[in-house]
Design a protein around this motif. Structure first.
Motif, PDB file in Angstrom:
ATOM      1  N   VAL A 181      -4.436   7.026   2.371  1.00 30.57           N
ATOM      2  CA  VAL A 181      -4.315   5.595   2.099  1.00 30.57           C
ATOM      3  C   VAL A 181      -4.193   4.768   3.383  1.00 30.57           C
ATOM      4  O   VAL A 181      -4.914   3.792   3.570  1.00 30.57           O
ATOM      5  CB  VAL A 181      -3.100   5.314   1.176  1.00 30.57           C
ATOM      6  CG1 VAL A 181      -2.920   3.815   0.962  1.00 30.57           C
ATOM      7  CG2 VAL A 181      -3.276   6.022  -0.162  1.00 30.57           C
TER       8      VAL A 181
ATOM      9  N   LYS B 140       4.341  11.811   1.660  1.00 31.70           N
ATOM     10  CA  LYS B 140       4.214  11.006   2.888  1.00 31.70           C
ATOM     11  C   LYS B 140       2.917  11.336   3.629  1.00 31.70           C
ATOM     12  O   LYS B 140       2.211  10.457   4.110  1.00 31.70           O
ATOM     13  CB  LYS B 140       5.410  11.273   3.814  1.00 31.70           C
ATOM     14  CG  LYS B 140       6.682  10.611   3.330  1.00 31.70           C
ATOM     15  CD  LYS B 140       7.340   9.826   4.474  1.00 31.70           C
ATOM     16  CE  LYS B 140       8.316   8.779   3.957  1.00 31.70           C
ATOM     17  NZ  LYS B 140       9.676   9.293   3.791  1.00 31.70           N
TER      18      LYS B 140
ATOM     19  N   GLN C  91       0.133  12.742   2.351  1.00 25.90           N
ATOM     20  CA  GLN C  91      -1.028  12.287   1.572  1.00 25.90           C
ATOM     21  C   GLN C  91      -1.198  10.781   1.707  1.00 25.90           C
ATOM     22  O   GLN C  91      -2.317  10.288   1.859  1.00 25.90           O
ATOM     23  CB  GLN C  91      -0.840  12.656   0.092  1.00 25.90           C
ATOM     24  CG  GLN C  91      -0.965  14.144  -0.177  1.00 25.90           C
ATOM     25  CD  GLN C  91      -0.490  14.522  -1.569  1.00 25.90           C
ATOM     26  OE1 GLN C  91       0.280  13.790  -2.200  1.00 25.90           O
ATOM     27  NE2 GLN C  91      -0.930  15.669  -2.050  1.00 25.90           N
ATOM     28  N   THR C  92      -0.078  10.060   1.677  1.00 28.18           N
ATOM     29  CA  THR C  92      -0.132   8.604   1.824  1.00 28.18           C
ATOM     30  C   THR C  92      -0.751   8.248   3.168  1.00 28.18           C
ATOM     31  O   THR C  92      -1.639   7.406   3.262  1.00 28.18           O
ATOM     32  CB  THR C  92       1.276   7.991   1.731  1.00 28.18           C
ATOM     33  OG1 THR C  92       1.844   8.360   0.479  1.00 28.18           O
ATOM     34  CG2 THR C  92       1.231   6.484   1.830  1.00 28.18           C
TER      35      THR C  92
ATOM     36  N   ALA D 107       1.221   3.929  -3.242  1.00 31.57           N
ATOM     37  CA  ALA D 107       1.048   5.369  -3.062  1.00 31.57           C
ATOM     38  C   ALA D 107       2.292   6.127  -3.512  1.00 31.57           C
ATOM     39  O   ALA D 107       2.194   7.168  -4.162  1.00 31.57           O
ATOM     40  CB  ALA D 107       0.742   5.672  -1.593  1.00 31.57           C
ATOM     41  N   GLN D 108       3.443   5.564  -3.210  1.00 35.82           N
ATOM     42  CA  GLN D 108       4.690   6.237  -3.588  1.00 35.82           C
ATOM     43  C   GLN D 108       4.851   6.302  -5.109  1.00 35.82           C
ATOM     44  O   GLN D 108       5.205   7.342  -5.657  1.00 35.82           O
ATOM     45  CB  GLN D 108       5.895   5.499  -2.971  1.00 35.82           C
ATOM     46  CG  GLN D 108       7.193   6.285  -3.112  1.00 35.82           C
ATOM     47  CD  GLN D 108       8.410   5.481  -2.672  1.00 35.82           C
ATOM     48  OE1 GLN D 108       8.297   4.578  -1.837  1.00 35.82           O
ATOM     49  NE2 GLN D 108       9.555   5.804  -3.222  1.00 35.82           N
TER      50      GLN D 108
ATOM     51  N   LEU E 111       2.205  10.199  -4.402  1.00 39.69           N
ATOM     52  CA  LEU E 111       1.647  10.814  -3.196  1.00 39.69           C
ATOM     53  C   LEU E 111       2.766  11.129  -2.205  1.00 39.69           C
ATOM     54  O   LEU E 111       3.698  10.343  -2.041  1.00 39.69           O
ATOM     55  CB  LEU E 111       0.642   9.865  -2.525  1.00 39.69           C
ATOM     56  CG  LEU E 111      -0.814   9.959  -3.003  1.00 39.69           C
ATOM     57  CD1 LEU E 111      -0.960   9.376  -4.397  1.00 39.69           C
ATOM     58  CD2 LEU E 111      -1.745   9.250  -2.044  1.00 39.69           C
TER      59      LEU E 111
ATOM     60  N   GLN F  86       0.829  -1.206   0.000  1.00 39.98           N
ATOM     61  CA  GLN F  86       0.000   0.000   0.000  1.00 39.98           C
ATOM     62  C   GLN F  86       0.863   1.255   0.000  1.00 39.98           C
ATOM     63  O   GLN F  86       0.567   2.228  -0.686  1.00 39.98           O
ATOM     64  CB  GLN F  86      -0.931  -0.003   1.225  1.00 39.98           C
ATOM     65  CG  GLN F  86      -1.966  -1.108   1.194  1.00 39.98           C
ATOM     66  CD  GLN F  86      -2.998  -0.878   0.110  1.00 39.98           C
ATOM     67  OE1 GLN F  86      -3.591   0.185   0.032  1.00 39.98           O
ATOM     68  NE2 GLN F  86      -3.188  -1.858  -0.739  1.00 39.98           N
ATOM     69  N   PHE F  87       1.949   1.209   0.782  1.00 39.95           N
ATOM     70  CA  PHE F  87       2.888   2.341   0.797  1.00 39.95           C
ATOM     71  C   PHE F  87       3.558   2.473  -0.568  1.00 39.95           C
ATOM     72  O   PHE F  87       3.715   3.581  -1.090  1.00 39.95           O
ATOM     73  CB  PHE F  87       3.965   2.136   1.874  1.00 39.95           C
ATOM     74  CG  PHE F  87       3.446   2.170   3.289  1.00 39.95           C
ATOM     75  CD1 PHE F  87       3.446   3.369   4.005  1.00 39.95           C
ATOM     76  CD2 PHE F  87       2.970   1.030   3.911  1.00 39.95           C
ATOM     77  CE1 PHE F  87       2.987   3.403   5.309  1.00 39.95           C
ATOM     78  CE2 PHE F  87       2.500   1.064   5.212  1.00 39.95           C
ATOM     79  CZ  PHE F  87       2.504   2.246   5.917  1.00 39.95           C
TER      80      PHE F  87
END
Lengths: 213, 212
Positions: free
Chosen positions: A132, A125, A127-128, A118-119, A123, A114-115
């Motif tokens: 998310v 940090k 926003q993540t 997002a990266q 996105l 998931q991280f």
């Protein structure tokens, strides 16, 4: 029945105090708990060390002792707290420590993918975290969080030790004055009512969060 | 054209690849082949900025970048092997999230773009479903739509056919060839040779062409 009318006002004002401590703890300990859970993942050793120490102390000593220490102990060394402020402070830092552990568990169960996703999408940090990760953590922690909230309802009764008049204390006073157990029965019923409300709200939010898996 | 040069990656003493060079022509599909565990996924993670490389440079549109330069890595969209869709968001929200938050696109434009992508990938009916309600092939296509929504220069796929049945694999082939027609450059990491045969313009054999 006449009896009930004589101690009802006392119990109602006690209820006000109980609810005051309850809500201020909820409002204060959630953000502090989230911050502490993030700090436990800090790249800096000293930050992790401090937070772990804080959690160890908060979970390793009775809340009753912490209340006494914060109200009487700090006053002795020249940091006077009002009674309510002391109670609020003690409850917030104590519950934040428990919540931090719960959030940490939730954070750990969000998959690394998931991280990564997002990266790759660009996105930041922040926003993540907010868009998310946090929504997924919330769903994971609701049941254990609910457990803590129910505990909090009952733990508020500890504030009698620094002389605050909560609902249980109001009940005790009425019971002693009228030599009857009825006020205690009434107080017990009010606690049950409060935990019932908390349970219903939490079940509702679990249900709403179940639209996704 | 994207030209990668002198790319090296190691974990401690273990060299994953050394002095690797790769060229991706515009609008082509490059298949990176090789057995599992050889470092193909690491290569693709390096290109998307998820892993740091010890050295490497890239020339994109005649401009040179360091391999980890966000200006380069942000131009690569990645389709993960296990999709990594956001479970708490609907299909539509999954696709719109990055355009709205990263590109600050306004909602109407983002919705329009999302609907176009969904139609193109045959997912219009799934727009309001959550990822857990989708089949593997549908999740895969949502992943593709999510990457495309950021208008990357290159789409990279990590083992896109693993865990998909024949029909879903066919759909991935169709999608890739359609995107190729539109001029999207694509890199696909796979050990599925029949699949690579169907889509690839160029192949890169990781086992033979990479120094370790």
């Amino acid at each position: 029945m006449e009896n009930v009318m004589t101690f009802l006002p006392g119990i109602l004002s006690g209820l006000q105090m109980t609810l005051g401590v309850f809500f201020i703890t909820i409002i204060g300990s959630i953000p502090l708990g989230i911050l502490a859970s993030l700090a436990m993942k800090s790249p800096y050793f000293i930050v992790r060390w401090l937070v772990n120490g804080y959690i160890w102390i908060m979970r390793g000593t009775p809340l009753l002792l912490q209340l006494i220490f914060i109200y009487y102990g700090l006053a002795m060394v020249g940091v006077p707290f009002g009674r309510f402020e002391a109670a609020a402070f003690a409850f917030i830092i104590n519950y934040a420590a428990y919540l931090a552990e719960i959030f940490r568990g939730g954070l750990q169960s969000v998959p690394q993918g998931q991280f990564d996703a997002a990266q790759v999408l660009g996105l930041s940090k922040m926003q993540t975290f907010f868009k998310v990760i946090l929504p997924q953590v919330v769903k994971i922690v609701v049941p254990s969080f609910g457990n803590e909230v129910v505990n909090l309802v009952k733990d508020t009764s500890l504030i009698y030790v620094i002389g605050l008049g909560d609902i249980l204390r109001a009940g005790s006073i009425a019971a002693a004055r009228d030599v009857t157990l009825v006020p205690y029965l009434l107080v017990g019923a009010v606690y049950l009512l409060m935990t019932a409300v908390v349970t219903i709200i939490l079940r509702g939010s679990e249900k709403r969060l179940n639209v996704w898996r | 054209m994207i030209k990668i040069d002198n790319l090296s990656k190691q974990y401690g003493d273990k060299v994953i690849f050394n002095d690797l060079s790769l060229t991706l022509n515009d609008g082509e599909i490059l298949a990176i082949l090789g057995p599992s565990g050889i470092g193909k996924t690491t290569l693709i993670k390096t290109l998307t900025g998820l892993e740091e490389a010890q050295s490497g440079s890239v020339v994109m549109d005649g401009q040179e970048f360091a391999i980890s330069d966000p200006q380069f890595t942000s131009q690569i969209g990645l389709i993960f092997q296990d999709f990594n869709l956001f479970p708490h968001l609907t299909v539509q929200e999954n696709i719109m999230l990055a355009p709205l938050t990263v590109k600050k696109m306004n909602r109407t434009d983002a919705e329009e773009k999302t609907n176009d992508l969904l139609a193109k990938l045959g997912l219009s009916e799934q727009a309001t479903l959550y990822p857990y309600q989708l089949s593997g092939g549908q999740k895969q296509r949502v992943g593709i739509a999510r990457a495309l929504a950021m208008d990357p220069q290159v789409i990279a796929y990590d083992e896109p056919t693993s865990g998909l049945d024949e029909k879903a694999t066919e759909q991935v082939v169709d999608v890739m060839l359609t995107l190729k027609k539109e001029g999207v450059s694509q890199i696909v990491v796979t050990h599925d040779l029949p699949f690579a045969d169907k889509v690839a313009d160029e192949t890169f054999d990781f086992e033979q062409e990479v120094q370790r």
